[in-house]
Design an enzyme around this catalytic site. Structure first.
Site, PDB file in Angstrom:
ATOM      1  CD  GLU A  43      -2.551   1.205   2.720  1.00 52.53           C
ATOM      2  OE1 GLU A  43      -3.549   1.945   2.810  1.00 52.53           O
ATOM      3  OE2 GLU A  43      -2.146   0.488   3.666  1.00 52.53           O
ATOM      4  CE  LYS A 112      -7.129   1.822   3.789  1.00 52.27           C
ATOM      5  NZ  LYS A 112      -5.837   2.141   4.445  1.00 52.27           N
ATOM      6  CB  CYS A 146      -4.426  -1.379   4.573  1.00 51.69           C
ATOM      7  SG  CYS A 146      -3.409  -1.407   6.078  1.00 51.69           S
TER       8      CYS A 146
END
Length: 261
Positions: A43, A112, A146
């Site tokens: 990431e 995200k 994540c």
């Protein structure tokens, strides 16, 4: 059917996009030399969490990153799950994954969805609201980033389309690595999928990262753990295993979504 994946775990240089792009070139070359079908990156690999410097550092519309990934994919004939990078789009910033096939075609992108307040993402970034479902190396797949790992309802929403592999780029600090491993194994088991998760190593001004990128089978068994080293780790995913897992326990067919609130 089997595919070979390369987990490109590395020490992201804080606020140094050019240095990180150079390291990505090396990692993809190593993955290709190992005959991987797919290479996965961590990431925010272009900038690290230099969030207050995004006006100067973020990739405008992701153009530089996409051009690099397409060049490398074509050069080495390898699929790339491009981790994620800081991208400027319009007047705001996002944490974005780009996925390309071995011909350099953009298969999908993902901003995200769940922003992590503990690392100030909610102060600097705008959350996404779209799924990223694609076929890579002939395999139905999906990707997340994540903190998304902690939201099983979101992952199930995407996985129900029939994903066989779930990819998780991350910058997951060392202090919470036990939860990283546990959550990834659970996501593999509950969605009856392979999971490929790539973390980083090294330090930024606020966090220590110790890697432990993982490939996990649909029974939750760890196929590889990259440990704490900077470099490429390989894993083979035997997709034939999916039928033996899903056949006796058809969790997607047995769902009762009308009861879920």
């Amino acid at each position: 059917m089997k595919i070979k994946v390369a987990l490109g775990q590395f020490n992201i240089q804080f606020a140094q996009p050019a240095a990180n792009r150079a390291r990505v070139r090396e990692l993809v070359a190593t993955a290709a030399a190992g005959n991987a079908d797919v290479v996965v990156l961590p990431e925010m690999w272009n900038t690290g969490y230099a969030l207050d410097a995004l006006p100067q550092l973020a990739d405008e519309d992701g153009r530089t990153t996409l051009a690099l990934l397409q060049e490398l994919a074509r050069q080495y004939h390898i699929g790339i799950v491009g981790g994620s990078v800081a991208v400027k789009t319009g007047d705001h910033f996002v944490n974005r994954t780009l996925v390309v096939d071995p011909l350099g075609n953009l298969l999908g992108q993902y901003d995200k969805v769940h922003l992590f307040g503990l690392m100030a993402e909610d102060r600097y970034l705008v959350a996404g609201d779209q799924e990223n479902y694609f076929r890579l190396a002939g395999v139905p797949s999906a990707s997340f980033i994540c903190y998304d790992l902690r939201f099983p309802e979101w992952i199930r929403t995407v996985a129900r389309h029939g994903a066989d592999v779930l990819y998780f780029p991350a910058e997951w600090p060392a202090v919470r690595i036990p939860q990283w491993k546990l959550l990834l194994q659970v996501r593999a088991v509950e969605n009856q999928c392979f999971v490929v998760a790539v973390n980083r190593v090294g330090d930024d001004p606020d966090n220590h990262f110790n890697g432990h990128s993982l490939a996990i089978d649909p029974l939750g068994r760890v196929l590889v753990d990259a440990g704490e080293h900077d470099g490429v780790t390989f894993a083979e995913l035997d997709l034939a295993q999916l039928a033996t897992v899903r056949g006796p326990i058809p969790v997607f067919a047995d769902r009762r979504p009308e009861l879920y609130r």
